[in-house]
Design a protein around this motif. Structure first.
Motif, PDB file in Angstrom:
ATOM      1  N   SER A 237       0.833  -1.205   0.000  1.00 28.45           N
ATOM      2  CA  SER A 237       0.000   0.000   0.000  1.00 28.45           C
ATOM      3  C   SER A 237       0.867   1.256   0.000  1.00 28.45           C
ATOM      4  N   LYS A 238       0.538   2.204  -0.893  1.00 32.36           N
ATOM      5  CA  LYS A 238       1.303   3.447  -1.017  1.00 32.36           C
ATOM      6  C   LYS A 238       0.659   4.592  -0.228  1.00 32.36           C
ATOM      7  N   SER A 239      -0.069   4.229   0.806  1.00 34.36           N
ATOM      8  CA  SER A 239      -0.722   5.247   1.627  1.00 34.36           C
ATOM      9  C   SER A 239       0.331   6.068   2.366  1.00 34.36           C
ATOM     10  N   PRO A 240       0.030   7.336   2.654  1.00 33.88           N
ATOM     11  CA  PRO A 240       0.957   8.165   3.441  1.00 33.88           C
ATOM     12  C   PRO A 240       1.213   7.536   4.804  1.00 33.88           C
ATOM     13  N   SER A 241       2.316   7.922   5.423  1.00 31.11           N
ATOM     14  CA  SER A 241       2.710   7.316   6.700  1.00 31.11           C
ATOM     15  C   SER A 241       1.704   7.556   7.807  1.00 31.11           C
ATOM     16  N   PHE A 242       0.945   8.672   7.715  1.00 33.16           N
ATOM     17  CA  PHE A 242      -0.023   8.971   8.767  1.00 33.16           C
ATOM     18  C   PHE A 242      -1.345   8.227   8.582  1.00 33.16           C
ATOM     19  N   VAL A 243      -1.511   7.519   7.466  1.00 32.53           N
ATOM     20  CA  VAL A 243      -2.711   6.722   7.230  1.00 32.53           C
ATOM     21  C   VAL A 243      -2.444   5.288   7.684  1.00 32.53           C
ATOM     22  N   LYS A 244      -3.309   4.793   8.544  1.00 30.39           N
ATOM     23  CA  LYS A 244      -3.109   3.451   9.089  1.00 30.39           C
ATOM     24  C   LYS A 244      -3.296   2.389   8.014  1.00 30.39           C
ATOM     25  N   ARG A 245      -2.327   1.505   7.897  1.00 27.48           N
ATOM     26  CA  ARG A 245      -2.381   0.458   6.882  1.00 27.48           C
ATOM     27  C   ARG A 245      -3.225  -0.717   7.369  1.00 27.48           C
ATOM     28  N   PRO A 246      -3.689  -1.551   6.424  1.00 26.07           N
ATOM     29  CA  PRO A 246      -4.517  -2.709   6.811  1.00 26.07           C
ATOM     30  C   PRO A 246      -3.776  -3.635   7.767  1.00 26.07           C
ATOM     31  N   GLU A 247      -4.512  -4.150   8.744  1.00 28.63           N
ATOM     32  CA  GLU A 247      -3.947  -5.084   9.719  1.00 28.63           C
ATOM     33  C   GLU A 247      -4.627  -6.441   9.576  1.00 28.63           C
ATOM     34  N   PHE A 248      -3.872  -7.485   9.864  1.00 26.02           N
ATOM     35  CA  PHE A 248      -4.411  -8.840   9.778  1.00 26.02           C
ATOM     36  C   PHE A 248      -4.183  -9.565  11.099  1.00 26.02           C
ATOM     37  N   SER A 249      -5.171 -10.330  11.481  1.00 28.23           N
ATOM     38  CA  SER A 249      -5.101 -11.061  12.742  1.00 28.23           C
ATOM     39  C   SER A 249      -4.065 -12.172  12.671  1.00 28.23           C
ATOM     40  N   GLN A 250      -3.341 -12.357  13.761  1.00 31.59           N
ATOM     41  CA  GLN A 250      -2.381 -13.459  13.841  1.00 31.59           C
ATOM     42  C   GLN A 250      -3.099 -14.785  13.620  1.00 31.59           C
ATOM     43  N   GLU A 251      -4.337 -14.842  14.061  1.00 31.23           N
ATOM     44  CA  GLU A 251      -5.152 -16.041  13.871  1.00 31.23           C
ATOM     45  C   GLU A 251      -5.326 -16.348  12.387  1.00 31.23           C
ATOM     46  N   VAL A 252      -5.610 -15.320  11.593  1.00 30.53           N
ATOM     47  CA  VAL A 252      -5.788 -15.485  10.151  1.00 30.53           C
ATOM     48  C   VAL A 252      -4.466 -15.882   9.497  1.00 30.53           C
ATOM     49  N   ILE A 253      -3.366 -15.246   9.934  1.00 33.01           N
ATOM     50  CA  ILE A 253      -2.044 -15.577   9.403  1.00 33.01           C
ATOM     51  C   ILE A 253      -1.707 -17.039   9.670  1.00 33.01           C
ATOM     52  N   ASP A 254      -2.041 -17.513  10.866  1.00 30.09           N
ATOM     53  CA  ASP A 254      -1.742 -18.904  11.228  1.00 30.09           C
ATOM     54  C   ASP A 254      -2.518 -19.886  10.346  1.00 30.09           C
ATOM     55  N   ILE A 255      -3.760 -19.541  10.017  1.00 28.88           N
ATOM     56  CA  ILE A 255      -4.563 -20.406   9.142  1.00 28.88           C
ATOM     57  C   ILE A 255      -3.933 -20.474   7.755  1.00 28.88           C
ATOM     58  N   LEU A 256      -3.517 -19.311   7.242  1.00 28.55           N
ATOM     59  CA  LEU A 256      -2.881 -19.284   5.920  1.00 28.55           C
ATOM     60  C   LEU A 256      -1.581 -20.078   5.920  1.00 28.55           C
ATOM     61  N   ARG A 257      -0.785 -19.921   6.964  1.00 34.97           N
ATOM     62  CA  ARG A 257       0.469 -20.667   7.056  1.00 34.97           C
ATOM     63  C   ARG A 257       0.217 -22.176   7.065  1.00 34.97           C
ATOM     64  N   SER A 258      -0.783 -22.585   7.838  1.00 37.31           N
ATOM     65  CA  SER A 258      -1.074 -24.009   7.961  1.00 37.31           C
ATOM     66  C   SER A 258      -1.503 -24.610   6.626  1.00 37.31           C
ATOM     67  N   GLN A 259      -2.352 -23.861   5.898  1.00 40.06           N
ATOM     68  CA  GLN A 259      -2.876 -24.384   4.636  1.00 40.06           C
ATOM     69  C   GLN A 259      -1.836 -24.355   3.514  1.00 40.06           C
ATOM     70  N   SER A 260      -0.826 -23.485   3.658  1.00 42.67           N
ATOM     71  CA  SER A 260       0.199 -23.392   2.608  1.00 42.67           C
ATOM     72  C   SER A 260       1.445 -24.217   2.939  1.00 42.67           C
ATOM     73  N   GLU A 261       1.432 -24.842   4.114  1.00 41.76           N
ATOM     74  CA  GLU A 261       2.607 -25.605   4.555  1.00 41.76           C
ATOM     75  C   GLU A 261       2.941 -26.728   3.577  1.00 41.76           C
ATOM     76  N   ASP A 262       4.234 -26.848   3.239  1.00 37.87           N
ATOM     77  CA  ASP A 262       4.736 -27.869   2.298  1.00 37.87           C
ATOM     78  C   ASP A 262       4.154 -27.724   0.899  1.00 37.87           C
ATOM     79  N   GLY A 263       3.595 -26.542   0.588  1.00 35.32           N
ATOM     80  CA  GLY A 263       3.051 -26.304  -0.741  1.00 35.32           C
ATOM     81  C   GLY A 263       3.910 -25.328  -1.521  1.00 35.32           C
ATOM     82  N   PRO A 264       3.542 -25.078  -2.777  1.00 36.27           N
ATOM     83  CA  PRO A 264       4.346 -24.186  -3.630  1.00 36.27           C
ATOM     84  C   PRO A 264       4.364 -22.736  -3.166  1.00 36.27           C
ATOM     85  N   LEU A 265       3.388 -22.327  -2.350  1.00 35.41           N
ATOM     86  CA  LEU A 265       3.297 -20.938  -1.901  1.00 35.41           C
ATOM     87  C   LEU A 265       3.892 -20.719  -0.513  1.00 35.41           C
TER      88      LEU A 265
END
Length: 390
Positions: free
Chosen positions: A302-330
């Motif tokens: 995102s090229k938003s200015p520094s004073f604009v808050k960037r999108p945040e993602f839950s650690q819970e969501v990140i963990d799900i993505l990591r689990s599903q991509s484990e040992d895969g091409p991504l």
């Protein structure tokens, strides 16, 4: 269309009768167990209320209480004692007397007298047309302030009080209290009473109802929740984004990915942090890992200015993505993106349940408009320059 309406009406009419069966199947969290079983399970801990101060208006109510107490003649204790004697003598209760009584309540004992007073007042006036003043929200705000959600629920569901609480606000405040305390069964009973009395579900009611169904996380609550959403859509009613998000999360927890996708597609504006996190989960659980990675990449670049808050993602969501991509091409790409998001402080420890149950801030009050003065207060003559303002 008629069939959808009838199904929705039949399902919703059973709210109060199915409460106990729903709670027996109560789950604990949103995504605990998703990695092991593929089902959305639970460890829900967030119990914040869902209505903003704009709806509850507790601060305004407390200010009015202070003003009334200051102006009231005599001590509060004497007034309640005299009012209790009036109840025992079966004397007529006047509107202004009841209004003053409700504003002076400061304890659970006071509220017992107040409950008896509104019972008597309703009994004496239920055959008359309701006036401009509604006692329901006033009584509910007193219960809210004193933390008496059980009294609020019992009074609303009392058959002898039918017609006294004729507004959605009274029911919404009570449901919000019950939601806060995790009393979802009682919240459903209040919803059922509201429905049976013909009180229209407004946007706040839809959010509270879908939130309650989501917390229960049973097959029956899921069925009623979807029926409620479909009924609103059929009637052309506005469905709030927050209500859709609860319904989508509930569909995910019930492992109904297609329904979750269908509900999500009906959200008009999906730019919020909650919607973006849900979108990632939908893509991951539907097997579209590339799309999920693209969402994270776009947020990172995102090229938003520094004073604009960037999108945040839950650690819970990140963990799900990591689990599903484990040992895969991504797998490597996911790890690279997650590392960059963490460095940019775009990963939060808030769970999706925290985000769903986040209390809205409410509408900001506009700053008062200052009108430039053109007349001198001293001479009452026109001012030729704003520099001459006194």
């Amino acid at each position: 269309m008629c069939m959808v309406q009838s199904v929705g009406t039949m399902a919703l009419a059973r709210i109060s009768t199915c409460c106990r069966s729903l709670v027996r199947e109560h789950s604990k969290g949103l995504f605990c167990g998703v990695l092991q079983t593929g089902l959305i399970g639970g460890c829900i801990v967030a119990k914040r209320h869902l209505l903003s101060e704009d709806i509850i208006k507790l601060q305004d109510f407390q200010q009015r209480k202070l003003a009334v107490a200051h102006l009231a003649y005599g001590s509060k204790g004497n007034y309640f004692e005299l009012f209790n004697q009036k109840l025992q003598r079966n004397e007529l209760i006047l509107r202004d007397e009841l209004k003053l009584l409700l504003h002076l309540c400061q304890s659970a004992d006071d509220m017992v007298i107040a409950k008896d007073a509104i019972h008597r007042y309703h009994e004496e006036n239920k055959n008359l047309l309701p006036g401009d003043f509604k006692f329901g929200p006033l009584f509910m705000r007193q219960c809210y302030e004193l933390g008496m959600e059980d009294l609020a629920a019992a009074t609303l569901t009392d058959k002898n009080m039918r017609g006294f609480f004729s507004d959605a606000t009274s029911f919404n405040i009570a449901i919000d209290m019950l939601f806060t305390k995790g009393s979802y069964e009682d919240a459903l009973e209040v919803l059922g009473t509201m429905r049976s009395q013909g009180i229209t579900f407004n946007k706040d009611t839809l959010i509270l109802a879908s939130g309650t169904f989501y917390k229960l996380n049973t097959a029956e609550s899921y069925r009623i929740c979807t029926a409620l959403i479909e009924e609103g859509q059929t009637k052309g009613n506005f469905i709030p984004r927050h209500a859709y998000c609860f319904a989508v999360a509930l569909a995910l927890r019930q492992n109904d990915i297609k329904k979750a996708q269908s509900l999500y597609s009906q959200i008009m504006n999906t730019d919020s942090r909650l919607c973006q996190n849900i979108k990632v989960v939908l893509r991951v659980l539907s097997g579209a890992l590339t799309d999920a990675v693209s969402i994270l990449s776009a947020a990172m670049l995102s090229k938003s200015p520094s004073f604009v808050k960037r999108p945040e993602f839950s650690q819970e969501v990140i963990d799900i993505l990591r689990s599903q991509s484990e040992d895969g091409p991504l797998m490597m790409k996911v790890e690279q993106i997650v590392t960059q998001l963490e460095r940019a402080n775009q990963v939060t420890q808030q769970t999706l349940d925290d985000m769903l149950c986040h209390t809205p801030s409410g509408k900001r009050k506009p700053a008062p408009i200052t009108v430039e003065r053109r007349i001198s207060r001293r001479t009452l003559k026109p001012l030729h320059s704003t520099l001459l303002l006194e």
